[in-house]
Design a protein around this motif. Sequence first.
Motif, mmCIF file in Angstrom:
data_model
loop_
_atom_site.group_PDB
_atom_site.id
_atom_site.type_symbol
_atom_site.label_atom_id
_atom_site.label_comp_id
_atom_site.label_asym_id
_atom_site.label_seq_id
_atom_site.Cartn_x
_atom_site.Cartn_y
_atom_site.Cartn_z
ATOM 1 N N ALA A 264 0.723 -1.192 -0.195
ATOM 2 C CA ALA A 264 -0.064 0.003 0.025
ATOM 3 C C ALA A 264 0.938 1.170 -0.103
ATOM 4 O O ALA A 264 0.427 2.396 -0.667
ATOM 5 C CB ALA A 264 -1.021 -0.137 1.205
ATOM 6 N N SER A 267 2.102 1.779 -3.526
ATOM 7 C CA SER A 267 1.074 1.993 -4.145
ATOM 8 C C SER A 267 0.423 3.541 -4.053
ATOM 9 O O SER A 267 0.347 4.196 -5.158
ATOM 10 C CB SER A 267 -0.141 1.114 -3.968
ATOM 11 O OG SER A 267 -1.355 1.371 -4.727
ATOM 12 N N ALA A 268 0.791 3.909 -2.800
ATOM 13 C CA ALA A 268 0.316 5.531 -2.462
ATOM 14 C C ALA A 268 1.193 6.504 -3.347
ATOM 15 O O ALA A 268 0.641 7.389 -3.846
ATOM 16 C CB ALA A 268 0.371 5.608 -0.970
ATOM 17 N N ARG A 271 0.039 6.421 -6.737
ATOM 18 C CA ARG A 271 -1.404 7.052 -7.208
ATOM 19 C C ARG A 271 -1.229 8.615 -6.865
ATOM 20 O O ARG A 271 -1.785 9.518 -7.576
ATOM 21 C CB ARG A 271 -2.408 6.445 -6.083
ATOM 22 C CG ARG A 271 -2.585 5.018 -6.171
ATOM 23 C CD ARG A 271 -3.652 4.584 -4.886
ATOM 24 N NE ARG A 271 -4.690 5.192 -4.891
ATOM 25 C CZ ARG A 271 -5.650 4.958 -3.923
ATOM 26 N NH1 ARG A 271 -5.557 3.896 -3.141
ATOM 27 N NH2 ARG A 271 -6.818 5.651 -3.685
ATOM 28 N N LEU A 318 -4.951 7.027 2.124
ATOM 29 C CA LEU A 318 -5.702 6.639 1.120
ATOM 30 C C LEU A 318 -6.395 5.175 1.384
ATOM 31 O O LEU A 318 -7.529 4.851 0.998
ATOM 32 C CB LEU A 318 -4.732 6.372 0.123
ATOM 33 C CG LEU A 318 -4.029 7.391 -0.589
ATOM 34 C CD1 LEU A 318 -2.794 7.063 -1.611
ATOM 35 C CD2 LEU A 318 -5.223 8.172 -1.363
ATOM 36 N N SER A 319 -5.855 4.385 2.489
ATOM 37 C CA SER A 319 -6.780 3.378 3.000
ATOM 38 C C SER A 319 -8.259 3.558 3.444
ATOM 39 O O SER A 319 -9.033 3.118 3.278
ATOM 40 C CB SER A 319 -5.744 2.614 3.928
ATOM 41 O OG SER A 319 -6.654 1.429 4.611
ATOM 42 N N LYS A 320 -8.033 4.575 4.346
ATOM 43 C CA LYS A 320 -9.195 5.116 4.689
ATOM 44 C C LYS A 320 -10.282 5.619 3.657
ATOM 45 O O LYS A 320 -11.506 5.197 3.712
ATOM 46 C CB LYS A 320 -9.122 6.140 5.769
ATOM 47 C CG LYS A 320 -8.485 5.751 7.068
ATOM 48 C CD LYS A 320 -8.261 7.126 8.199
ATOM 49 C CE LYS A 320 -7.387 6.585 9.206
ATOM 50 N NZ LYS A 320 -7.337 7.903 10.339
ATOM 51 N N LYS A 321 -9.837 6.296 2.616
ATOM 52 C CA LYS A 321 -10.609 6.602 1.699
ATOM 53 C C LYS A 321 -11.144 5.620 0.883
ATOM 54 O O LYS A 321 -12.306 5.334 0.430
ATOM 55 C CB LYS A 321 -9.907 7.750 0.780
ATOM 56 C CG LYS A 321 -10.590 8.137 -0.354
ATOM 57 C CD LYS A 321 -9.659 9.250 -1.172
ATOM 58 C CE LYS A 321 -10.452 9.551 -2.405
ATOM 59 N NZ LYS A 321 -9.608 10.751 -3.133
ATOM 60 N N ASP A 322 -10.205 4.426 0.440
ATOM 61 C CA ASP A 322 -10.535 3.157 -0.078
ATOM 62 C C ASP A 322 -11.710 2.483 0.534
ATOM 63 O O ASP A 322 -12.521 1.662 0.093
ATOM 64 C CB ASP A 322 -9.462 2.384 -0.516
ATOM 65 C CG ASP A 322 -8.486 3.061 -1.398
ATOM 66 O OD1 ASP A 322 -8.936 4.337 -2.032
ATOM 67 O OD2 ASP A 322 -7.311 2.508 -1.431
ATOM 68 N N ARG A 323 -11.571 2.638 1.733
ATOM 69 C CA ARG A 323 -12.517 1.634 2.946
ATOM 70 C C ARG A 323 -13.859 2.351 2.884
ATOM 71 O O ARG A 323 -14.611 1.904 3.709
ATOM 72 C CB ARG A 323 -11.854 1.438 4.066
ATOM 73 C CG ARG A 323 -10.758 0.204 3.981
ATOM 74 C CD ARG A 323 -10.183 -0.178 5.355
ATOM 75 N NE ARG A 323 -9.163 0.995 5.812
ATOM 76 C CZ ARG A 323 -9.311 1.199 7.054
ATOM 77 N NH1 ARG A 323 -10.079 0.773 8.133
ATOM 78 N NH2 ARG A 323 -8.286 1.985 7.724
ATOM 79 N N GLY A 324 -14.104 3.525 2.101
ATOM 80 C CA GLY A 324 -15.464 4.096 2.291
ATOM 81 C C GLY A 324 -15.636 5.068 3.026
ATOM 82 O O GLY A 324 -16.875 5.334 3.757
ATOM 83 N N ASP A 352 -8.907 15.227 -2.366
ATOM 84 C CA ASP A 352 -10.111 15.489 -1.259
ATOM 85 C C ASP A 352 -10.264 17.184 -0.948
ATOM 86 O O ASP A 352 -9.223 17.689 -1.122
ATOM 87 C CB ASP A 352 -9.868 14.604 -0.108
ATOM 88 C CG ASP A 352 -10.143 13.175 -0.360
ATOM 89 O OD1 ASP A 352 -10.984 12.766 -1.179
ATOM 90 O OD2 ASP A 352 -9.919 12.017 0.776
#
Length: 548
Positions: A264, A267-268, A271, A318-324, A352
Amino acid sequence: MTPAELAALIRAVLLDAVAAGDVALATEDVPDPKVERPRQREHGDWATNVAMQLAKKVGTNPRALAELLAGRLAQADGIAAAEVAGPGFLNIRIEAGAAGELARTIVETGPEFGRNDALTGHVINMEYVSANPTGPLHIGHTRWAALGDALVRLLRASGADVTPEYYINDAGAQMDKFGASVLARATGGEVPEGGYIGGYVNDLAARVLAEHPELPDLPVEDAVAVAREAGYRLQMAEIEETLAAFNVHFDVYFSERELHDGGAVRSAVDRLREQGHVFDDGGAVWLRTTDFGDDKDRVMIRADGAPTYFAADAAYYLSKKDRGFPEKIYLLGADHHGYVNRLKAIASCAGDDPERNIEILIGQLVSVAGARMSKRAGNIIELRDLIEWIGTDPVRYTLARFPADSPLTLDGEKLREQNLDNPVYYVQYAHARTRQVARNAETHGVSRDGFDPTALDHPADAALLGVLGSFPEVVARAARLREPHRVARYLEELAASYHTWYGQCRVTPRGEDPVEPSHHARLVLNDAVTQVIANGLGLLGVSAPERM
């Protein structure tokens, strides 16, 4: 009549006046009026400034509009009087019967009373505490443990979908030093420079050695890895147990290590590069955070290829964002002011809105007068020692009753005192007193049957009902402003109003006097106080005792 019902009535009166042509206003411009208790009780039960709010748009002066509304309101069911004050305030008195119905409403609503929809539709991830898994929780973590959990409860009570999350910093050099420290204590070696000391390391080492008696015979690298993983697991279990004892629970424990192991972090970087905010310089990879208010650009990947903590922060966001989670709240300690701009910059780089998608709350330091340093952990005050010495309820309540941005010193011995000068005791005693009043009433034959709200006709009844009625708005405002202390201070006001009421109004008859309608009604009012105090304490993670 609840404040919400009164506000709806005022709006209906406004709509009627618009329909009749008495108020020159489009129907869609009629607001939801706000009502609040006047500062001086003799001015009425509730007040609104809706006339002052609308006068300019209507094309009249505030007093003239207030007079018009007062005349219409005075004719409405449940309204005893509506009077104009000052430049255009409307002071409203509720008939005893209409006001008294609130007591029945509270009792029937039960634990749900105070819940509201102020934040319905908000989906929030809230991260707090997040202590390193290399030692016990201490006083530095305590404030956000109490306030963070109270905020989760408040946000949920106001309709938000909230996920409380604990970020485990289980990657990096500090974990290797932790493993080496545990190994040294287990095998009689020397703790490495910058390693972890304190009695708790000895405790962990003994438990790790009991689980892994082969530890001294393993190659050093393997032994460090075993000690690190076993010690980490045991320390995290202790952290969770301590939090549970403090009445704090997390839905998610998120591992930093998983960000690295799962790719991740890399990947961040990719991205954010696609977003146009990553650049290379001097062999390192940078994020151009200065474009979004940070004081300097931040390194994500060092020249030697190692990712920085900042890169993990970006990946975690980004993980928090990806998790909705559209909204992300971070609760950080006083030493993390420098994180505000960089985290907001990460949000901006991720596309964001830093004013909507991320919120960072900073809590000031807490100290404890008279506390002994932990024997296990050396020069820190452990949370579990505070719990054992002072108790969960006093610590949580006291931390909740002050704004997070104010430095705070806890006086442990005063918090242990059981007298009415101690705020948590004062509120809990009020709850226990309501329960004792209810038990006494039942022995005197006072029941809840035949409740007549018009029997609540004493000024103290009206004053107490006024305080009770404001609870939902207090909850909603505390949630919106992220200020749990508003609930604590409200509970102290309610306790004071109840104690005054108790001295002036009887729930049980004197001597051989007969049971009258007022006794039945006041038992229900007493029960309403029980419920609201319990609901409020519950929002702060504090118990509501039956007896004291």
